[in-house]
Design a protein around this motif. Structure first.
Motif, PDB file in Angstrom:
ATOM      1  N   LEU A  14       0.834  -1.211   0.000  1.00  0.00           N
ATOM      2  CA  LEU A  14       0.000   0.000   0.000  1.00  0.00           C
ATOM      3  C   LEU A  14       0.863   1.254   0.000  1.00  0.00           C
ATOM      4  O   LEU A  14       1.763   1.424   0.831  1.00  0.00           O
ATOM      5  N   SER A  15       0.563   2.158  -0.940  1.00  0.00           N
ATOM      6  CA  SER A  15       1.203   3.470  -1.005  1.00  0.00           C
ATOM      7  C   SER A  15       0.125   4.523  -1.221  1.00  0.00           C
ATOM      8  O   SER A  15      -0.894   4.271  -1.867  1.00  0.00           O
ATOM      9  N   LYS A  16       0.364   5.704  -0.674  1.00  0.00           N
ATOM     10  CA  LYS A  16      -0.559   6.811  -0.877  1.00  0.00           C
ATOM     11  C   LYS A  16       0.238   8.081  -1.138  1.00  0.00           C
ATOM     12  O   LYS A  16       1.094   8.465  -0.345  1.00  0.00           O
ATOM     13  N   GLU A  42       4.575  16.237  -5.297  1.00  0.00           N
ATOM     14  CA  GLU A  42       4.018  15.010  -4.759  1.00  0.00           C
ATOM     15  C   GLU A  42       4.500  14.812  -3.330  1.00  0.00           C
ATOM     16  O   GLU A  42       5.671  15.025  -3.011  1.00  0.00           O
ATOM     17  N   PHE A  43       3.557  14.422  -2.482  1.00  0.00           N
ATOM     18  CA  PHE A  43       3.873  14.121  -1.089  1.00  0.00           C
ATOM     19  C   PHE A  43       3.531  12.656  -0.845  1.00  0.00           C
ATOM     20  O   PHE A  43       2.382  12.238  -0.994  1.00  0.00           O
ATOM     21  N   HIS A  44       4.529  11.876  -0.493  1.00  0.00           N
ATOM     22  CA  HIS A  44       4.341  10.432  -0.292  1.00  0.00           C
ATOM     23  C   HIS A  44       4.013  10.186   1.182  1.00  0.00           C
ATOM     24  O   HIS A  44       4.904  10.135   2.035  1.00  0.00           O
ATOM     25  N   ALA A  45       2.734  10.019   1.462  1.00  0.00           N
ATOM     26  CA  ALA A  45       2.294   9.805   2.845  1.00  0.00           C
ATOM     27  C   ALA A  45       2.594   8.396   3.321  1.00  0.00           C
ATOM     28  O   ALA A  45       2.886   8.175   4.498  1.00  0.00           O
ATOM     29  N   LEU A  46       2.523   7.409   2.406  1.00  0.00           N
ATOM     30  CA  LEU A  46       2.807   6.014   2.727  1.00  0.00           C
ATOM     31  C   LEU A  46       3.559   5.377   1.577  1.00  0.00           C
ATOM     32  O   LEU A  46       3.272   5.656   0.411  1.00  0.00           O
ATOM     33  N   ARG A  47       4.507   4.492   1.895  1.00  0.00           N
ATOM     34  CA  ARG A  47       5.293   3.837   0.853  1.00  0.00           C
ATOM     35  C   ARG A  47       5.360   2.329   1.107  1.00  0.00           C
ATOM     36  O   ARG A  47       5.897   1.890   2.120  1.00  0.00           O
ATOM     37  N   ILE A  80     -10.539   6.820   2.144  1.00  0.00           N
ATOM     38  CA  ILE A  80      -9.701   7.277   1.036  1.00  0.00           C
ATOM     39  C   ILE A  80      -9.122   6.056   0.340  1.00  0.00           C
ATOM     40  O   ILE A  80      -8.981   4.988   0.953  1.00  0.00           O
ATOM     41  N   ARG A  81      -8.809   6.211  -0.940  1.00  0.00           N
ATOM     42  CA  ARG A  81      -8.267   5.100  -1.715  1.00  0.00           C
ATOM     43  C   ARG A  81      -6.752   5.184  -1.778  1.00  0.00           C
ATOM     44  O   ARG A  81      -6.197   6.268  -1.972  1.00  0.00           O
ATOM     45  N   PRO A  82      -6.071   4.052  -1.630  1.00  0.00           N
ATOM     46  CA  PRO A  82      -4.615   4.080  -1.785  1.00  0.00           C
ATOM     47  C   PRO A  82      -4.229   4.349  -3.235  1.00  0.00           C
ATOM     48  O   PRO A  82      -5.001   4.037  -4.158  1.00  0.00           O
ATOM     49  N   THR A  83      -3.066   4.934  -3.434  1.00  0.00           N
ATOM     50  CA  THR A  83      -2.574   5.168  -4.793  1.00  0.00           C
ATOM     51  C   THR A  83      -2.217   3.843  -5.454  1.00  0.00           C
ATOM     52  O   THR A  83      -2.552   3.597  -6.614  1.00  0.00           O
ATOM     53  N   THR A  84      -1.548   2.999  -4.712  1.00  0.00           N
ATOM     54  CA  THR A  84      -1.253   1.637  -5.186  1.00  0.00           C
ATOM     55  C   THR A  84      -1.443   0.679  -4.020  1.00  0.00           C
ATOM     56  O   THR A  84      -1.457   1.080  -2.853  1.00  0.00           O
ATOM     57  N   GLY A  85      -1.573  -0.601  -4.339  1.00  0.00           N
ATOM     58  CA  GLY A  85      -1.726  -1.606  -3.300  1.00  0.00           C
ATOM     59  C   GLY A  85      -3.182  -1.886  -2.979  1.00  0.00           C
ATOM     60  O   GLY A  85      -4.099  -1.347  -3.607  1.00  0.00           O
ATOM     61  N   VAL A 220       2.894  -4.176  17.461  1.00  0.00           N
ATOM     62  CA  VAL A 220       2.876  -2.760  17.097  1.00  0.00           C
ATOM     63  C   VAL A 220       3.662  -2.552  15.808  1.00  0.00           C
ATOM     64  O   VAL A 220       4.637  -3.263  15.531  1.00  0.00           O
ATOM     65  N   MET A 221       3.189  -1.595  15.020  1.00  0.00           N
ATOM     66  CA  MET A 221       3.908  -1.144  13.837  1.00  0.00           C
ATOM     67  C   MET A 221       4.288   0.316  14.048  1.00  0.00           C
ATOM     68  O   MET A 221       3.478   1.112  14.540  1.00  0.00           O
ATOM     69  N   VAL A 222       5.506   0.671  13.686  1.00  0.00           N
ATOM     70  CA  VAL A 222       5.980   2.048  13.834  1.00  0.00           C
ATOM     71  C   VAL A 222       6.218   2.629  12.444  1.00  0.00           C
ATOM     72  O   VAL A 222       6.914   2.022  11.615  1.00  0.00           O
ATOM     73  N   LEU A 223       5.612   3.793  12.202  1.00  0.00           N
ATOM     74  CA  LEU A 223       5.775   4.496  10.931  1.00  0.00           C
ATOM     75  C   LEU A 223       6.659   5.719  11.115  1.00  0.00           C
ATOM     76  O   LEU A 223       6.593   6.404  12.139  1.00  0.00           O
ATOM     77  N   ASP A 224       7.461   5.999  10.113  1.00  0.00           N
ATOM     78  CA  ASP A 224       8.324   7.192  10.118  1.00  0.00           C
ATOM     79  C   ASP A 224       8.332   7.768   8.713  1.00  0.00           C
ATOM     80  O   ASP A 224       8.885   7.172   7.795  1.00  0.00           O
ATOM     81  N   HIS A 225       7.648   8.919   8.532  1.00  0.00           N
ATOM     82  CA  HIS A 225       7.544   9.570   7.224  1.00  0.00           C
ATOM     83  C   HIS A 225       7.054   8.610   6.142  1.00  0.00           C
ATOM     84  O   HIS A 225       7.585   8.577   5.030  1.00  0.00           O
ATOM     85  N   GLY A 226       6.048   7.810   6.487  1.00  0.00           N
ATOM     86  CA  GLY A 226       5.414   6.926   5.511  1.00  0.00           C
ATOM     87  C   GLY A 226       6.041   5.574   5.352  1.00  0.00           C
ATOM     88  O   GLY A 226       5.503   4.730   4.618  1.00  0.00           O
ATOM     89  N   ASP A 227       7.159   5.318   6.016  1.00  0.00           N
ATOM     90  CA  ASP A 227       7.851   4.032   5.917  1.00  0.00           C
ATOM     91  C   ASP A 227       7.657   3.224   7.197  1.00  0.00           C
ATOM     92  O   ASP A 227       7.639   3.780   8.306  1.00  0.00           O
TER      93      ASP A 227
END
Length: 425
Positions: A14-16, A42-47, A80-85, A220-227
């Motif tokens: 999943l990417s947004k 472009e702002f990559h919120a999730l990668r 919201i819909r993911p860009t990919t995934g 737990v999952m930890v996110l940092d700038h979408g990663d």
């Protein structure tokens, strides 16, 4: 039972990406004339996010502001819909994504219960069956026929959470709501979440609070700038989250807080942070309350610091009063309940001589987390409560220490070289 049936939520690659204009807003005429020349960024919120949540699991998502937590939860909820995934959710889903989400401000609380329940996919008949339970849980019976635009933020949180949890979904998504509302409501929410866990329901909790994750979550999952920078063990995840905040995340937050502290310091000779202002016409009342600035001059304390909590009050001349302090963590654990009498063996007063009190914790023993202080002004017999500061005083403690503990521990490790064994033969 198939492997698929053991997974309630499955997120794959999943990417947004969001697009934002790099130019200031223009008039319609300017936009038409320069539309070919306009540029976007472009702002990559999730990668490339990949994970699954097992059926009956409580799954935590940690991350700093802007890490992509809420965006991810909205993708899971389908708002919201993911860009990919792709995202697959098995079972009935209920989501509390943000304060007032799914509410119409011009409708009453009663009408919004039906609106919100319909948005979540539940029938009117089902909502009618549990309507009384929703209202009872929210504690808003007196205001249920009032337009929600007149609700406070705490009332919004009460109603939204009451709807989400009383619908009893298979999968519950919660975004930060456990940090909203007063102490009693937060404890009520945590109790309901624990009830969901006992019933074997699936929960996905987004929060800034490592304390809540440690208390409630299985993984737990930890996110940092979408990663994704961690996925798995809770204690390791909290350590990873702390490291992601220090120095970059914490420094930015502390810099902003330090500016606020500097402005307040000009007005207070003792370099204190005024956290709460209490306004009341009572003859005996708290006029203001504060937490002393950390020794570093920044917004976050460290274990071992001196933490001072003060209050200024008014009372008729000659009156004797008692001050009480409660200290609790974000996950509801109560660490202290003490009064001025407990500390000194004497009452405060007479009030012609004393109108300010400070509780001072030397060598503060608690570690990473957000802590809330409640101050109470009462009579010496503790039968009358004149005033209190619920929800107005709070502070953070940060260590950067890889040791996971609620208390500051001085630990030594002793080792000894092994001696080769010898045979008696």
């Amino acid at each position: 039972m198939t492997t698929e049936s053991l997974v309630a939520v499955e997120v794959t690659d999943l990417s947004k990406t969001f697009r934002k204009s790099s130019e200031p807003s223009k008039t319609l005429k300017e936009r038409l004339l320069t539309w070919r020349q306009s540029t976007t960024q472009e702002f990559h919120a999730l990668r490339d996010v990949n994970f699954d949540i097992r059926t009956g699991e409580t799954f935590g998502i940690l991350g700093h502001n802007g890490s992509g937590k809420s965006t991810l939860l909205k993708c899971i909820a389908g708002t919201i819909r993911p860009t990919t995934g792709s995202v697959k959710v098995r079972g009935q889903l209920s989501a509390l994504l943000e304060l007032g989400a799914g509410f119409h401000p011009d409708l009453t609380g009663r009408e919004n219960i039906f609106l919100n329940g319909s948005i979540l996919g539940f029938s009117r008949v089902h909502i009618e069956e549990i309507f009384d339970e929703i209202v009872e849980f929210s504690g808003l019976a007196e205001f249920i026929d009032t337009q929600v635009k007149h609700y406070s933020s705490g009332m919004y949180a009460r109603l939204g959470f009451a709807v989400a949890v009383n619908l009893e979904p298979d999968v519950l998504l919660i975004d930060e709501v456990l940090a909203v509302g007063d102490e009693a409501f937060q404890a009520k929410c945590v109790d309901r979440v624990r009830g969901f866990q006992t019933a074997g329901r699936t929960i996905c909790l987004v929060t800034h609070s490592p304390d809540l994750v440690r208390s409630l979550c299985d993984r737990v999952m930890v996110l940092d700038h979408g990663d994704v920078i961690h996925l798995g063990d809770v204690n390791e995840g909290i350590s990873t989250y702390r490291r992601s905040l220090d120095p970059a995340g914490v420094a930015a937050e502390q810099e902003a807080a330090a500016e606020a502290e500097a402005a307040v310091a000009k007005a207070r000779a003792e370099q204190t942070i005024v956290i709460g202002e209490v306004s009341t016409e009572s003859a005996i009342a708290i006029d203001d309350a504060w937490i002393d600035a950390p020794p570093s001059g920044r917004a976050t304390f460290h274990p071992g610091d001196t933490v001072g909590v003060g209050l200024r009050f008014r009372a008729p001349e000659g009156e004797m009063v008692r001050a009480r302090l409660h200290l609790h963590a974000a996950d509801g654990i109560h660490f202290a309940n003490l009064s001025s009498w407990d500390v000194t063996g004497a009452e405060i007063g007479p009030t012609s001589a004393v109108n300010e009190v400070r509780f001072v914790f030397d060598d503060f023993p608690l570690t990473d987390g957000h802590y809330t202080v409640t101050l109470i002004l009462q009579d010496p017999a503790e039968t009358v409560e004149y005033d209190r500061t619920d929800g107005e005083l709070g502070f953070d403690v940060f260590t950067g220490d890889p040791i996971i503990s609620r208390l500051k521990l001085d630990v030594r490790l002793e080792t000894q070289s092994g001696q080769p064994s010898t045979s008696g033969r």
